[in-house]
Design a protein around this motif. Sequence first.
Motif, PDB file in Angstrom:
ATOM      1  N   ASN A   2       0.823  -1.106  -0.277  1.00 46.71           N
ATOM      2  CA  ASN A   2       0.055   0.088  -0.031  1.00 46.71           C
ATOM      3  C   ASN A   2       1.469   1.255  -0.136  1.00 46.71           C
ATOM      4  O   ASN A   2       0.469   2.291   0.280  1.00 46.71           O
ATOM      5  CB  ASN A   2      -1.232  -0.152   1.222  1.00 46.71           C
ATOM      6  CG  ASN A   2      -1.716  -1.364   0.960  1.00 46.71           C
ATOM      7  OD1 ASN A   2      -2.315  -1.303  -0.029  1.00 46.71           O
ATOM      8  ND2 ASN A   2      -1.845  -2.249   1.891  1.00 46.71           N
ATOM      9  N   ARG A  10      -3.856  -3.495   9.061  1.00 50.63           N
ATOM     10  CA  ARG A  10      -4.302  -3.798   7.762  1.00 50.63           C
ATOM     11  C   ARG A  10      -3.472  -3.323   7.245  1.00 50.63           C
ATOM     12  O   ARG A  10      -4.386  -3.431   5.942  1.00 50.63           O
ATOM     13  CB  ARG A  10      -5.534  -2.393   8.181  1.00 50.63           C
ATOM     14  CG  ARG A  10      -6.696  -2.719   6.849  1.00 50.63           C
ATOM     15  CD  ARG A  10      -7.485  -3.386   7.057  1.00 50.63           C
ATOM     16  NE  ARG A  10      -8.697  -3.241   6.923  1.00 50.63           N
ATOM     17  CZ  ARG A  10      -8.895  -3.839   5.357  1.00 50.63           C
ATOM     18  NH1 ARG A  10      -8.964  -4.472   5.279  1.00 50.63           N
ATOM     19  NH2 ARG A  10     -10.041  -3.139   4.012  1.00 50.63           N
ATOM     20  N   LEU A  11      -2.986  -2.420   6.643  1.00 46.92           N
ATOM     21  CA  LEU A  11      -1.839  -1.428   5.836  1.00 46.92           C
ATOM     22  C   LEU A  11      -1.127  -2.950   5.578  1.00 46.92           C
ATOM     23  O   LEU A  11      -0.032  -2.522   4.267  1.00 46.92           O
ATOM     24  CB  LEU A  11      -1.763  -0.415   6.187  1.00 46.92           C
ATOM     25  CG  LEU A  11      -2.522   0.330   5.915  1.00 46.92           C
ATOM     26  CD1 LEU A  11      -1.912   1.953   6.395  1.00 46.92           C
ATOM     27  CD2 LEU A  11      -2.937   0.552   5.217  1.00 46.92           C
ATOM     28  N   TYR A  22      -0.559  -5.375   4.327  1.00 49.50           N
ATOM     29  CA  TYR A  22      -0.774  -6.434   3.166  1.00 49.50           C
ATOM     30  C   TYR A  22      -1.615  -5.371   2.442  1.00 49.50           C
ATOM     31  O   TYR A  22      -2.609  -5.030   2.335  1.00 49.50           O
ATOM     32  CB  TYR A  22      -1.822  -7.864   3.406  1.00 49.50           C
ATOM     33  CG  TYR A  22      -0.984  -8.814   4.376  1.00 49.50           C
ATOM     34  CD1 TYR A  22      -0.646  -9.127   4.178  1.00 49.50           C
ATOM     35  CD2 TYR A  22      -1.214  -8.696   5.581  1.00 49.50           C
ATOM     36  CE1 TYR A  22      -0.098 -10.297   4.826  1.00 49.50           C
ATOM     37  CE2 TYR A  22      -0.928  -9.601   6.810  1.00 49.50           C
ATOM     38  CZ  TYR A  22       0.083 -10.140   6.496  1.00 49.50           C
ATOM     39  OH  TYR A  22       0.711 -10.797   7.544  1.00 49.50           O
ATOM     40  N   GLU A  23      -1.509  -5.807   0.633  1.00 41.82           N
ATOM     41  CA  GLU A  23      -1.824  -4.374  -0.427  1.00 41.82           C
ATOM     42  C   GLU A  23      -3.565  -4.890  -0.271  1.00 41.82           C
ATOM     43  O   GLU A  23      -3.751  -6.119  -0.222  1.00 41.82           O
ATOM     44  CB  GLU A  23      -1.407  -6.062  -1.839  1.00 41.82           C
ATOM     45  CG  GLU A  23      -1.774  -4.061  -2.574  1.00 41.82           C
ATOM     46  CD  GLU A  23      -0.357  -3.560  -2.603  1.00 41.82           C
ATOM     47  OE1 GLU A  23      -0.990  -2.127  -3.093  1.00 41.82           O
ATOM     48  OE2 GLU A  23       0.642  -3.263  -2.100  1.00 41.82           O
ATOM     49  N   LEU A  24      -4.447  -3.514   0.073  1.00 41.14           N
ATOM     50  CA  LEU A  24      -5.593  -3.751  -0.021  1.00 41.14           C
ATOM     51  C   LEU A  24      -6.162  -3.784  -1.905  1.00 41.14           C
ATOM     52  O   LEU A  24      -5.786  -3.194  -2.361  1.00 41.14           O
ATOM     53  CB  LEU A  24      -5.885  -2.169   0.250  1.00 41.14           C
ATOM     54  CG  LEU A  24      -5.936  -2.609   2.143  1.00 41.14           C
ATOM     55  CD1 LEU A  24      -5.441  -0.908   2.529  1.00 41.14           C
ATOM     56  CD2 LEU A  24      -6.432  -3.315   2.807  1.00 41.14           C
ATOM     57  N   VAL A  59     -11.133  -0.091  -2.168  1.00 39.84           N
ATOM     58  CA  VAL A  59     -10.615   0.183  -0.454  1.00 39.84           C
ATOM     59  C   VAL A  59      -9.962   1.221  -0.484  1.00 39.84           C
ATOM     60  O   VAL A  59      -9.902   2.535   0.558  1.00 39.84           O
ATOM     61  CB  VAL A  59      -9.945  -1.130   0.412  1.00 39.84           C
ATOM     62  CG1 VAL A  59      -9.242  -0.445   1.610  1.00 39.84           C
ATOM     63  CG2 VAL A  59     -10.922  -2.005   0.413  1.00 39.84           C
ATOM     64  N   LYS A  60      -8.947   1.048  -1.126  1.00 35.94           N
ATOM     65  CA  LYS A  60      -7.540   2.155  -1.574  1.00 35.94           C
ATOM     66  C   LYS A  60      -8.000   3.230  -1.785  1.00 35.94           C
ATOM     67  O   LYS A  60      -7.756   4.556  -0.954  1.00 35.94           O
ATOM     68  CB  LYS A  60      -6.092   1.845  -2.384  1.00 35.94           C
ATOM     69  CG  LYS A  60      -5.082   0.816  -1.891  1.00 35.94           C
ATOM     70  CD  LYS A  60      -4.545   0.326  -3.236  1.00 35.94           C
ATOM     71  CE  LYS A  60      -3.545  -0.738  -2.919  1.00 35.94           C
ATOM     72  NZ  LYS A  60      -3.015  -0.395  -3.920  1.00 35.94           N
ATOM     73  N   TYR A 117     -10.138   5.236   0.947  1.00 36.69           N
ATOM     74  CA  TYR A 117      -8.357   5.461   1.869  1.00 36.69           C
ATOM     75  C   TYR A 117      -8.273   6.903   1.552  1.00 36.69           C
ATOM     76  O   TYR A 117      -8.515   7.990   2.459  1.00 36.69           O
ATOM     77  CB  TYR A 117      -7.544   4.990   2.116  1.00 36.69           C
ATOM     78  CG  TYR A 117      -8.508   3.731   2.894  1.00 36.69           C
ATOM     79  CD1 TYR A 117      -8.977   3.560   3.614  1.00 36.69           C
ATOM     80  CD2 TYR A 117      -6.645   2.502   3.894  1.00 36.69           C
ATOM     81  CE1 TYR A 117      -9.315   2.260   4.440  1.00 36.69           C
ATOM     82  CE2 TYR A 117      -7.512   1.370   3.926  1.00 36.69           C
ATOM     83  CZ  TYR A 117      -8.254   1.329   4.535  1.00 36.69           C
ATOM     84  OH  TYR A 117      -8.503  -0.093   5.233  1.00 36.69           O
TER      85      TYR A 117
END
Length: 64
Positions: A6, A38-39, A41-43, A47-48, A51
């Motif tokens: 991320n 949460r960050l 692992y690649e979202l 979801v990105k 954010y």
Amino acid sequence: MAVKANADVRAYAIEKGVPLWKLAHHLGYSHENSFSRRLRYELPEDVKQEYKTAIDVIADGAEE
């Protein structure tokens, strides 16, 4: 050195001057460590985008 997951979200927050703890608080995480996990692992892209929208809201001073 490996690139952090991320990285785009992290860089966007830095660019806008928004600390990750403030983003975590805005998103409703009770503890910033939960958000940091949460960050790790690649979202998914959707979801990105959520954010990044939250980062914009915080940067514009529209939160509270």
